[in-house]
Write a protein that holds these residues in place. Structure first.
Motif, PDB file in Angstrom:
ATOM      1  N   LEU A   8      18.636   3.054  16.878  1.00 23.09           N
ATOM      2  CA  LEU A   8      19.713   3.628  16.095  1.00 23.09           C
ATOM      3  C   LEU A   8      21.018   3.318  16.809  1.00 23.09           C
ATOM      4  N   LYS A   9      21.982   2.726  16.088  1.00 22.99           N
ATOM      5  CA  LYS A   9      23.274   2.450  16.720  1.00 22.99           C
ATOM      6  C   LYS A   9      24.387   2.453  15.690  1.00 22.99           C
ATOM      7  N   SER A  10      25.596   2.621  16.187  1.00 23.26           N
ATOM      8  CA  SER A  10      26.771   2.504  15.328  1.00 23.26           C
ATOM      9  C   SER A  10      26.950   1.045  14.952  1.00 23.26           C
ATOM     10  N   LEU A  11      27.257   0.818  13.679  1.00 27.46           N
ATOM     11  CA  LEU A  11      27.436  -0.560  13.204  1.00 27.46           C
ATOM     12  C   LEU A  11      28.836  -1.052  13.555  1.00 27.46           C
ATOM     13  N   THR A  12      28.914  -2.352  13.824  1.00 30.43           N
ATOM     14  CA  THR A  12      30.171  -2.991  14.215  1.00 30.43           C
ATOM     15  C   THR A  12      30.418  -4.203  13.326  1.00 30.43           C
ATOM     16  N   THR A  13      31.558  -4.820  13.523  1.00 32.24           N
ATOM     17  CA  THR A  13      31.893  -6.039  12.774  1.00 32.24           C
ATOM     18  C   THR A  13      30.829  -7.110  12.954  1.00 32.24           C
ATOM     19  N   ALA A  14      30.218  -7.189  14.118  1.00 32.35           N
ATOM     20  CA  ALA A  14      29.166  -8.189  14.366  1.00 32.35           C
ATOM     21  C   ALA A  14      27.945  -7.986  13.473  1.00 32.35           C
ATOM     22  N   ASP A  15      27.778  -6.775  12.925  1.00 36.08           N
ATOM     23  CA  ASP A  15      26.626  -6.462  12.080  1.00 36.08           C
ATOM     24  C   ASP A  15      26.895  -6.677  10.590  1.00 36.08           C
ATOM     25  N   LEU A  16      28.100  -7.098  10.220  1.00 38.10           N
ATOM     26  CA  LEU A  16      28.481  -7.150   8.806  1.00 38.10           C
ATOM     27  C   LEU A  16      27.567  -8.028   7.959  1.00 38.10           C
ATOM     28  N   GLY A  17      27.099  -9.147   8.487  1.00 38.41           N
ATOM     29  CA  GLY A  17      26.196 -10.000   7.715  1.00 38.41           C
ATOM     30  C   GLY A  17      24.922  -9.258   7.339  1.00 38.41           C
ATOM     31  N   ALA A  18      24.329  -8.578   8.295  1.00 31.26           N
ATOM     32  CA  ALA A  18      23.113  -7.805   8.054  1.00 31.26           C
ATOM     33  C   ALA A  18      23.387  -6.623   7.122  1.00 31.26           C
ATOM     34  N   VAL A  19      24.542  -5.996   7.273  1.00 30.97           N
ATOM     35  CA  VAL A  19      24.916  -4.874   6.408  1.00 30.97           C
ATOM     36  C   VAL A  19      25.013  -5.335   4.964  1.00 30.97           C
ATOM     37  N   LEU A  20      25.676  -6.469   4.733  1.00 27.23           N
ATOM     38  CA  LEU A  20      25.821  -6.986   3.371  1.00 27.23           C
ATOM     39  C   LEU A  20      24.474  -7.368   2.766  1.00 27.23           C
ATOM     40  N   GLU A  21      23.575  -7.915   3.581  1.00 30.37           N
ATOM     41  CA  GLU A  21      22.240  -8.255   3.076  1.00 30.37           C
ATOM     42  C   GLU A  21      21.472  -7.004   2.674  1.00 30.37           C
ATOM     43  N   LEU A  22      21.555  -5.961   3.475  1.00 25.95           N
ATOM     44  CA  LEU A  22      20.865  -4.717   3.144  1.00 25.95           C
ATOM     45  C   LEU A  22      21.485  -4.081   1.906  1.00 25.95           C
ATOM     46  N   ASP A  23      22.807  -4.081   1.812  1.00 23.66           N
ATOM     47  CA  ASP A  23      23.500  -3.565   0.640  1.00 23.66           C
ATOM     48  C   ASP A  23      23.036  -4.312  -0.616  1.00 23.66           C
ATOM     49  N   LYS A  24      22.950  -5.618  -0.530  1.00 27.94           N
ATOM     50  CA  LYS A  24      22.524  -6.411  -1.697  1.00 27.94           C
ATOM     51  C   LYS A  24      21.075  -6.092  -2.075  1.00 27.94           C
ATOM     52  N   ALA A  25      20.192  -5.977  -1.076  1.00 29.73           N
ATOM     53  CA  ALA A  25      18.779  -5.686  -1.339  1.00 29.73           C
ATOM     54  C   ALA A  25      18.596  -4.304  -1.959  1.00 29.73           C
ATOM     55  N   CYS A  26      19.423  -3.351  -1.559  1.00 31.02           N
ATOM     56  CA  CYS A  26      19.270  -1.970  -2.027  1.00 31.02           C
ATOM     57  C   CYS A  26      20.114  -1.635  -3.255  1.00 31.02           C
ATOM     58  N   PHE A  27      21.326  -2.157  -3.300  1.00 33.46           N
ATOM     59  CA  PHE A  27      22.283  -1.747  -4.326  1.00 33.46           C
ATOM     60  C   PHE A  27      22.802  -2.890  -5.190  1.00 33.46           C
ATOM     61  N   GLY A  28      22.366  -4.110  -4.917  1.00 31.46           N
ATOM     62  CA  GLY A  28      22.847  -5.247  -5.689  1.00 31.46           C
ATOM     63  C   GLY A  28      24.276  -5.646  -5.366  1.00 31.46           C
ATOM     64  N   GLY A  29      24.785  -5.248  -4.212  1.00 28.45           N
ATOM     65  CA  GLY A  29      26.151  -5.590  -3.811  1.00 28.45           C
ATOM     66  C   GLY A  29      27.149  -4.517  -4.170  1.00 28.45           C
TER      67      GLY A  29
END
Length: 184
Positions: A8-29
């Motif tokens: 478990l960690k706080s998300l940073t700018t370096a994680d944005l690619g993974a965040v966007l992929e998860l957002d797309k998989a869960c919410f369609g963007g």
């Protein structure tokens, strides 16, 4: 049986690619890169992620809340579809509520689609109650949102509930071979 480590960690700018992929998989963007960057940059926003070496992008779940005065407004809670039903949503909600308590929040609120029975059930397990309804809240299909509310976060009773939930969630994660040592 071997355990799969989760972090478990706080998300940073370096994680944005993974965040966007998860957002797309869960919410369609649902949110854009710029929107997530604003969350990362905002002093009033807490954006947490669960990472696993099993998953190619490593981000299996995320959650976000805004800390506004004594209120935690939960804006995002997402678990990759491949890992739903394995207590990761519980672990993420627990972490959001624990963090909000540490920030001094007295209460938590959120909106959820009326059709999202799995999410509503999760929130109710943590004590959230229906406080109202926002008509046609979701613009993609004009679906209503339920407003859920949880008070008394600083009370000894809720702190006991969190302690109890911590043990339950840890056991449930173990049943799925997850090891989240830093569930706080």
């Amino acid at each position: 049986m071997s355990k799969f480590k989760l972090e478990l960690k706080s998300l940073t700018t370096a994680d944005l690619g993974a965040v966007l992929e998860l957002d797309k998989a869960c919410f369609g963007g649902l949110w854009t890169m710029e929107a997530y960057q604003r969350e990362i940059d905002s002093p009033n926003s807490i954006l947490l992620g669960l990472f696993s070496p099993l998953f190619p992008q490593k981000l299996v779940a995320m959650g976000c809340f805004w800390s506004i005065l004594e209120e935690a407004h939960i804006t995002i809670l997402a678990v990759h579809p491949q890992y739903q039903g394995q207590a990761l949503g519980q672990a993420m909600l627990y972490s959001l509520l624990q963090t909000s308590c540490e920030c001094g929040s007295e209460r938590a609120t959120l909106e959820v689609r009326v059709s999202n029975q799995a999410a509503i059930s999760l929130y109710q397990k943590f004590g959230f109650k229906v406080a109202g309804r926002r008509r046609r809240y979701y613009k993609d299909n004009d679906e209503d949102a339920l407003i859920l509310w949880l008070g008394g976060l600083q009370s000894p009773e809720f702190q006991e509930t969190l302690h109890y939930l911590h043990a339950l969630i840890s056991d449930r994660l173990n049943n799925f071979s997850w090891d989240l040592a830093n569930l706080r």
